[in-house]
Design an enzyme around this catalytic site. Sequence first.
Site, short mmCIF file in Angstrom:
data_model
loop_
_atom_site.label_atom_id
_atom_site.label_comp_id
_atom_site.label_asym_id
_atom_site.label_seq_id
_atom_site.Cartn_x
_atom_site.Cartn_y
_atom_site.Cartn_z
N SER A 273 48.59 35.35 19.12
CA SER A 273 49.55 34.05 19.20
C SER A 273 49.75 32.92 20.45
CB SER A 273 50.13 33.69 18.06
OG SER A 273 50.05 33.36 17.46
N ASP B 82 43.91 34.27 8.30
CA ASP B 82 45.35 33.59 9.26
C ASP B 82 44.89 31.92 8.33
OD1 ASP B 82 47.22 32.18 11.02
OD2 ASP B 82 45.97 33.95 12.72
N HIS C 89 48.19 35.48 9.39
CA HIS C 89 48.35 36.29 11.55
C HIS C 89 48.80 37.15 11.69
CE1 HIS C 89 48.64 33.16 15.01
NE2 HIS C 89 49.91 33.46 14.84
#
Length: 201
Positions: free
Chosen positions: A103, A152, A183
Amino acid sequence: MIQFVHNYVRSQIGSELTLLGLHGTGGDESEILGLLGAIDSGASMLSPRGKSTEEGVNRFFRRLAEGVFDMEDLEARTQELGEWVEWARKTYTIKKLFAIGYSNGANIATSLLFMRPESLDGVIGLRGMTAYVDEAANLRNKPVLLLSGDTDPIVPHGDVKGLAEALVAAGANVQHEWLTTGHGLTQQDVQIAQEWLAKQG
């Protein structure tokens, strides 16, 4: 010298590979070690803590809103991380360094690759998106693995496709896969990363 709070765990088998773990929002230098060990238990591990914070949690650079980055902070933090990585490579005698970022950590990993290509020998970006791109960068067949979630809610499909295309245009050897997930990370991420990393020699 710029410093980061960090962990360094030397390989117990003498591997020349070091994994640079770059955590996501809310993670830290210890939490990411489990992911690194799952992907390659034989490699050395290096994991810094991001210096930015958002609502009291760690990040590598600031954002102005969801998916909207503070580009001035991003560029400054990327350069700062690059200088520290250069120090770490010398201090720990690192021969081969692959970043594994999740991320926010994936975003700064690809930014670092574009900004300071000599800092990294390869990148695994998990649920990353476009942050900093330099169209003039020469990535010289640098290996990059991007793993994206097809549901996501944070990373738009078009954005990460654009990142993959920008990396290819700069000369990187990119493998980009879509996983049936959101995610969060899955065991499939670990398996694909293991297999891909093993092929990098």
